[in-house]
Scaffold this motif. Structure first.
Motif, PDB file in Angstrom:
ATOM      1  N   ALA A  75      57.871  62.354   9.647  1.00  0.00           N
ATOM      2  CA  ALA A  75      58.069  63.052   8.373  1.00  0.00           C
ATOM      3  C   ALA A  75      57.597  64.505   8.449  1.00  0.00           C
ATOM      4  O   ALA A  75      58.191  65.384   7.826  1.00  0.00           O
ATOM      5  CB  ALA A  75      57.363  62.312   7.245  1.00  0.00           C
ATOM      6  N   VAL A 133      60.297  67.080   9.880  1.00  0.00           N
ATOM      7  CA  VAL A 133      61.490  67.450   9.095  1.00  0.00           C
ATOM      8  C   VAL A 133      61.545  68.937   8.769  1.00  0.00           C
ATOM      9  O   VAL A 133      62.549  69.604   9.058  1.00  0.00           O
ATOM     10  CB  VAL A 133      61.614  66.569   7.831  1.00  0.00           C
ATOM     11  N   GLU A 139      64.395  71.766   9.908  1.00  0.00           N
ATOM     12  CA  GLU A 139      65.137  72.492   8.863  1.00  0.00           C
ATOM     13  C   GLU A 139      65.069  74.000   9.088  1.00  0.00           C
ATOM     14  O   GLU A 139      66.062  74.708   8.883  1.00  0.00           O
ATOM     15  CB  GLU A 139      64.608  72.119   7.486  1.00  0.00           C
ATOM     16  N   LEU A 178      66.237  61.484   9.933  1.00  0.00           N
ATOM     17  CA  LEU A 178      66.427  61.094   8.535  1.00  0.00           C
ATOM     18  C   LEU A 178      66.957  59.664   8.428  1.00  0.00           C
ATOM     19  O   LEU A 178      66.590  58.937   7.503  1.00  0.00           O
ATOM     20  CB  LEU A 178      67.344  62.086   7.826  1.00  0.00           C
ATOM     21  N   LEU A 228      64.064  57.486   8.718  1.00  0.00           N
ATOM     22  CA  LEU A 228      63.249  57.557   7.510  1.00  0.00           C
ATOM     23  C   LEU A 228      63.982  56.970   6.300  1.00  0.00           C
ATOM     24  O   LEU A 228      63.525  57.111   5.176  1.00  0.00           O
ATOM     25  CB  LEU A 228      62.838  59.009   7.229  1.00  0.00           C
ATOM     26  N   ASP A 229      65.126  56.341   6.558  1.00  0.00           N
ATOM     27  CA  ASP A 229      65.960  55.717   5.523  1.00  0.00           C
ATOM     28  C   ASP A 229      66.431  56.724   4.474  1.00  0.00           C
ATOM     29  O   ASP A 229      66.440  56.436   3.283  1.00  0.00           O
ATOM     30  CB  ASP A 229      65.215  54.543   4.874  1.00  0.00           C
ATOM     31  N   ARG A 230      66.811  57.895   4.959  1.00  0.00           N
ATOM     32  CA  ARG A 230      67.349  58.952   4.087  1.00  0.00           C
ATOM     33  C   ARG A 230      68.781  59.233   4.512  1.00  0.00           C
ATOM     34  O   ARG A 230      69.143  60.340   4.883  1.00  0.00           O
ATOM     35  CB  ARG A 230      66.457  60.189   4.175  1.00  0.00           C
ATOM     36  N   ARG A 231      69.596  58.184   4.425  1.00  0.00           N
ATOM     37  CA  ARG A 231      70.981  58.241   4.900  1.00  0.00           C
ATOM     38  C   ARG A 231      71.802  59.327   4.215  1.00  0.00           C
ATOM     39  O   ARG A 231      72.586  60.016   4.857  1.00  0.00           O
ATOM     40  CB  ARG A 231      71.638  56.879   4.728  1.00  0.00           C
ATOM     41  N   ALA A 232      71.636  59.471   2.916  1.00  0.00           N
ATOM     42  CA  ALA A 232      72.421  60.468   2.174  1.00  0.00           C
ATOM     43  C   ALA A 232      72.117  61.883   2.655  1.00  0.00           C
ATOM     44  O   ALA A 232      73.006  62.736   2.675  1.00  0.00           O
ATOM     45  CB  ALA A 232      72.150  60.344   0.677  1.00  0.00           C
ATOM     46  N   SER A 233      70.891  62.139   3.050  1.00  0.00           N
ATOM     47  CA  SER A 233      70.528  63.456   3.580  1.00  0.00           C
ATOM     48  C   SER A 233      70.979  63.626   5.022  1.00  0.00           C
ATOM     49  O   SER A 233      71.245  64.745   5.466  1.00  0.00           O
ATOM     50  CB  SER A 233      69.011  63.648   3.503  1.00  0.00           C
ATOM     51  N   ALA A 234      71.055  62.534   5.758  1.00  0.00           N
ATOM     52  CA  ALA A 234      71.434  62.600   7.172  1.00  0.00           C
ATOM     53  C   ALA A 234      72.916  62.875   7.358  1.00  0.00           C
ATOM     54  O   ALA A 234      73.302  63.601   8.278  1.00  0.00           O
ATOM     55  CB  ALA A 234      71.065  61.292   7.871  1.00  0.00           C
TER      56      ALA A 234
END
Length: 83
Positions: free
Chosen positions: A17, A20, A24, A44, A47-53
């Motif tokens: 985390a 990140v 960026e 990501l 980190l289970d942030r699929r929409a951001s990945a």
């Protein structure tokens, strides 16, 4: 390069985390640099942030195609197919 190396070291140290924002910064500074997009996208996903990945991986795929990087292109197509 410092931020990129720092991000990789943080990931290797189990501090994903914290990596990140460093990835960026790399992406913001160099719009045609594919690798930090791939690594951040994969991070990501972890980190289970699929929409951001997804947008990062899509942009990385565009760069892979434009820059004729066949192996990353295949990997990115596979990752995106799973999303």
């Amino acid at each position: 390069m410092f931020r990129f190396s720092l991000a990789q070291a943080l990931v290797a140290d189990g501090r994903a985390a914290e990596a990140v924002p460093h990835y960026e910064i790399c992406i913001a500074k160099k719009t045609d640099w594919m690798m930090p997009r791939i690594l951040l996208g994969k991070l990501l996903l972890q980190l289970d942030r699929r929409a951001s990945a997804k947008p990062l991986l899509t942009d990385a795929l565009r760069l892979a195609v434009e820059q004729h990087h066949e192996d990353p292109e295949r990997e990115l197509r596979a990752l995106l197919a799973d999303l």
